[in-house]
Design a protein around this motif. Sequence first.
Motif, PDB file in Angstrom:
ATOM      1  N   PHE B 474      60.208  67.006  33.213  1.00  0.00           N
ATOM      2  CA  PHE B 474      60.227  65.552  33.007  1.00  0.00           C
ATOM      3  C   PHE B 474      59.716  64.788  34.220  1.00  0.00           C
ATOM      4  O   PHE B 474      59.939  63.585  34.352  1.00  0.00           O
ATOM      5  N   PHE B 475      59.028  65.488  35.136  1.00  0.00           N
ATOM      6  CA  PHE B 475      58.483  64.819  36.319  1.00  0.00           C
ATOM      7  C   PHE B 475      57.621  63.615  35.949  1.00  0.00           C
ATOM      8  O   PHE B 475      57.627  62.592  36.638  1.00  0.00           O
ATOM      9  N   ILE B 478      59.192  60.122  35.722  1.00  0.00           N
ATOM     10  CA  ILE B 478      59.787  59.441  36.875  1.00  0.00           C
ATOM     11  C   ILE B 478      58.734  58.571  37.549  1.00  0.00           C
ATOM     12  O   ILE B 478      57.623  59.016  37.812  1.00  0.00           O
ATOM     13  N   VAL B 486      65.997  55.553  35.200  1.00  0.00           N
ATOM     14  CA  VAL B 486      65.941  56.607  34.188  1.00  0.00           C
ATOM     15  C   VAL B 486      65.718  55.947  32.834  1.00  0.00           C
ATOM     16  O   VAL B 486      66.560  55.189  32.371  1.00  0.00           O
ATOM     17  N   TYR B 492      64.150  63.051  30.665  1.00  0.00           N
ATOM     18  CA  TYR B 492      64.893  62.893  31.916  1.00  0.00           C
ATOM     19  C   TYR B 492      66.318  62.451  31.595  1.00  0.00           C
ATOM     20  O   TYR B 492      67.300  63.000  32.104  1.00  0.00           O
ATOM     21  N   TRP B 495      68.330  65.240  30.155  1.00  0.00           N
ATOM     22  CA  TRP B 495      68.726  66.197  31.170  1.00  0.00           C
ATOM     23  C   TRP B 495      69.876  65.654  32.014  1.00  0.00           C
ATOM     24  O   TRP B 495      70.848  66.357  32.301  1.00  0.00           O
ATOM     25  N   VAL B 496      69.769  64.374  32.407  1.00  0.00           N
ATOM     26  CA  VAL B 496      70.816  63.785  33.239  1.00  0.00           C
ATOM     27  C   VAL B 496      72.166  63.878  32.539  1.00  0.00           C
ATOM     28  O   VAL B 496      73.175  64.279  33.133  1.00  0.00           O
TER      29      VAL B 496
END
Lengths: 179, 502
Positions: B474-475, B478, B486, B492, B495-496
């Motif tokens: 998911f780079f 960002i 976010v 992302y 995942w968080v």
Amino acid sequence: MQKLGDLKLPNFFNYPPYFTLQPVRDTREKQVQLWKELILDYCRTQKIFVIGLEEEFPLFSNPVIERTLSHEAKEAFLSALVAEGRAEWMDKGHKKCLILWHRIQDWADLILRFVRENGLEDSVMTVEEIRSGTESRGTELHGMDRTVLMRALKQLEHKGKLAIFKGTSADDEGVKFSL
Amino acid sequence: MFTFFTHFQISESKQAFSEELFDFKAQAGQNRRSALSKPSERVGVRFRLPPLFSVFSHRRSMAGKWLPAAELTASGRPVLCPGEIESSLLSSVDLHSEENPNFPNFKSGILILTTHRLLWISDSAPGTATAVAVPLAAINHIFPLKKSIKSMFASPRIRFQVSAAPDGKVDAGGSNLAVITLVLRGKGDHEAFVSKFWEAWRARAWESETPKSGSSSGTGGSGSREGESGWSSNGLRLAGVSGILRKEQEMWESTDKSLQEAFQDLNALMSKAKEMVMLAEKMRQKLLSGPTTQPGANDEEMGSKQEMQDWMLSVGIASPVTKESAGALYHQQLSRQLADFVKIPLEKAGGMINLIDIYCLFNRARGTELISPEDLLQACSIWEKFDVPVMLRKFDSGVMVIQNKSHTDEEVFARIKSLALKPDALKTGLSASDAAMTLGIAPAMAKEHLLTAESKGFLCRDVSADGFQFYINFFHEIDPSDLYFVKDYGIYDTWVKAALAS
């Protein structure tokens, strides 16, 4: 939110792949960008000017996920900073890196502002006084790295804003402002 | 018969002889086949054929002639009958019957000689190929290759006589006769082919089939046959326990005898190959059923059972394509055979199989006529030219696999992506062995898939003391100018949430 010193750490700091140098080009570019920003932010908040690759640097490891950057990764990210002009290698062996979270130009501007704000246009100060004297307390100049300060002063000297001269004691130099 | 031939040697005119020969054939009936095929007699039969030819065209008028069709696999290889083994292969062969104008002209095809038939396959794409077969049983006589100055420069012709039904269709039991000519236009060892043709025809493998299946030498259902009659082959009663024991004993004896005969020499082994396969199959059945009846089956038994199962997998191909039998077309035919063979292992392996694994499996199945790695590689690369449902694929890492054309990358990536988004994978990553287990493929294949997904940007790697894992990437979500933001519902974000849950 996790903190490292005074810096708030973003969520992706706990993402394990963040600590592995990515081989795929596009992914790596993104990773490098994020590391560059984080390094600059951290150094700015902690007023760190030099990173030594052979020493432990708190930002380069995350004990929560048990990951640490490899030497290769550290060098890659710092080289990217150097390429952007936000850092400089201090030695050929790439063991120490000078981080310019303010560019030399920015420091120069800060010095000029400091001089004007404190009415020091025609006065003389030692270099040490600039970076650790009472006047500079509370400003960004306080606690500045000497190398960086000298570079900024030299730049201003080129522009004719000041003159650097050898002082009375062996290791201190003086500055005469002439804005 | 012998006197007849000596007569020939002093016969005045060839025309007269031809007529005599013709009559002889008409009268000799069933025996004529064996009469003219004995080598000693062939010595006398060196005469010019054209007159004989014209005799036939005078005396026989054929109605529309047909050859029975031959079945082909999806890759254009012939489907062989049980017990049928390929012996030789030639390319650029024409098949026709000169005397019959209605006979379709089969031009420039591949001729395959087997123990039971002569197959002619047209040289076109597998889906549109036509294939016909001449059963060797229908052949009455093979004319020897004529040797003349003219024949040295022209393409050799092999001519043989077949029986046909009144409507013209080639049939072993037919009463009419017809002559078929093969024109060998391609390169290849024609003499060797002719001698193989004679051998195959004389061996009469199609006849020995029926008595073979009857006796079965103790493999298969012979027990029931004996049981029905109530008497064993020794004439002893087969009733009661002693009868059962005696039956068992006889079966073992005949198996033993068969084994001894088979392994005496290589030729005998090859002819007994079919029996050996059945024997091995029977042993496998025994092994499979054995351990379950005993309580506490130990590991050794299970190990040998596994071994037998593995060996069984290998005994699949009874008719290998060899350089000898296929000559210049070796790689083509090998390629087709390989395409057929590979279907089953591919299904078992989930659509993708390592080239090295296929090399082992294929060679094991072939038995003695092994192929080299270069041959395998070349056979696979020829697939591009044919329309076969499999393809060779080389990964960046150098690993080469065979995969189903229908097995697309997009489908695999979708599966990997969903795997990487599972809560466990989000927390601790996805390893090659995890992926292998879930996708049902070999770990080496799974790793290749993961690496490919990484190179496409779906995954990121995590290398540490814990090992080598992959996480969903998911780079790209960002924003470097706002490290703390976010985006809702993005990867992302997912995942968080998962990371926080642990």
